[in-house]
Enzyme design. Structure first.
Site, PDB file in Angstrom:
ATOM      1  N   ASP A   1       0.957  -0.894   0.074  1.00  2.85           N
ATOM      2  CA  ASP A   1       0.075  -0.317  -0.304  1.00  2.85           C
ATOM      3  C   ASP A   1       1.034   1.765  -0.098  1.00  2.85           C
ATOM      4  O   ASP A   1       1.890   1.110   0.401  1.00  2.85           O
ATOM      5  CB  ASP A   1      -1.199  -0.124   1.316  1.00  2.85           C
TER       6      ASP A   1
ATOM      7  N   ASP B   1       0.493   3.926   2.494  1.00  2.00           N
ATOM      8  CA  ASP B   1       0.397   3.929   3.694  1.00  2.00           C
ATOM      9  C   ASP B   1      -0.650   5.799   3.689  1.00  2.00           C
ATOM     10  O   ASP B   1      -1.209   5.114   2.649  1.00  2.00           O
ATOM     11  CB  ASP B   1       1.651   5.339   4.125  1.00  2.00           C
TER      12      ASP B   1
END
Length: 290
Positions: A209, A211
């Site tokens: 991802d 973040d």
């Protein structure tokens, strides 16, 4: 001396495919029980040991992983080279979910973990200026490229305590002010302990991802992470399968001195060393303690 590769598998990576003579074994450590049994066997003529960092079924949080017991147990098994495989978030647009990063630096922001094998009665200071092994990292890089994995050579990993993900303010601080590239919860104190145990250590960070800093992706969504984890785990197992051929069964001394990290590190005078500590550190530091 023969090569024995130890793989510490992170989220989603709970086994190694294709091991010959595979067996799960119990290893006793004076630092407590490791995260799980350790899967041993041979791959491509090279001895292997696999330890699921969170335990099979993911029973340990990042803060409760028994890092000292894990590293001590691998050392007791005769492991010479440790490959850390772990999920992480990215602070860089070009480091996208599904990419891998061969980490070469860390910033340690953990605070609830035992970070050293040494202490009162036996004091030692090792250098972690360069916390990963360039030789081992290069092998991981070559293995990733051979598998067609999009991989980034080098990156700074911010180790946070967790288990919660970052606030947006923290994420922006780590990215903009501190210049970090990825963020995770498990490579510290693991890398420090591997250095104390004179083990070569490489970190393969699998991005799941962006973040919470990314304006187009918003907060970290655990369902998205799990979906990306599944694909990353398949790629990680393929990467690991290429390492025996790259490292070979015979092992020369580490050209970067990882396997001699304790050479001048112990400061406690021989007559002042705690016998109980000497016994406890028989695997980690037996080479220099005699």
């Amino acid at each position: 001396m023969g090569t024995k590769i130890g793989v510490i598998g992170g989220s989603g990576v709970y086994e190694i495919d294709g091991l010959q003579d595979a067996a799960w074994v119990d290893i006793d450590s004076p630092f407590g029980a490791p995260s799980d049994q350790i899967l041993t066997g041979r791959l491509g003529g090279v001895e292997m040991a696999f330890l699921p960092r969170h335990g099979r079924g993911h029973v340990h949080s990042p803060s409760t992983v028994p890092y000292r017991a894990n590293i001590d147990a691998l050392k007791r098994l005769g492991v010479t080279d440790v490959i850390s495989v772990s999920a992480c978030g990215s602070f860089r647009e070009e480091m996208a979910p599904g990419d891998f990063v061969i980490v070469d630096q860390f910033i340690d922001r953990t605070f609830a973990r035992e970070k050293s094998f040494f202490g009162t009665g036996l004091v030692a200071h090792v250098s972690v200026a360069h916390p990963t092994c360039p030789r081992l990292s290069q092998a991981c890089l070559e293995a990733a490229r051979a598998e067609g994995i999009k991989v980034h050579d080098g990156g700074t990993y911010l180790a946070m305590e967790g288990p919660q993900f970052s606030s947006m303010a923290e994420s922006k601080l780590y990215r903009d002010a501190w210049g970090c590239d990825v963020i995770g919860m498990t490579n510290m104190p693991e890398a420090k302990l591997a250095r104390e145990a004179e083990l070569c250590y490489a970190s393969v960070a699998m991005i799941t991802d962006y973040d919470s800093w990314h304006p187009d992706h918003g907060a970290v969504d655990i369902s998205d992470i799990i979906a990306t984890l599944t694909g990353n785990a398949d790629k990680a197992r393929a990467l690991v399968a290429r390492l025996p051929a790259l490292l070979g069964p015979e092992r020369a001394p580490c050209p970067h001195g990882c396997d001699r990290a304790l050479e001048h590190a112990i400061l406690t005078a021989p007559e002042k060393r705690d016998p109980a500590m000497i016994e406890k550190l028989s695997a980690v530091a037996g080479r220099v303690l005699g």
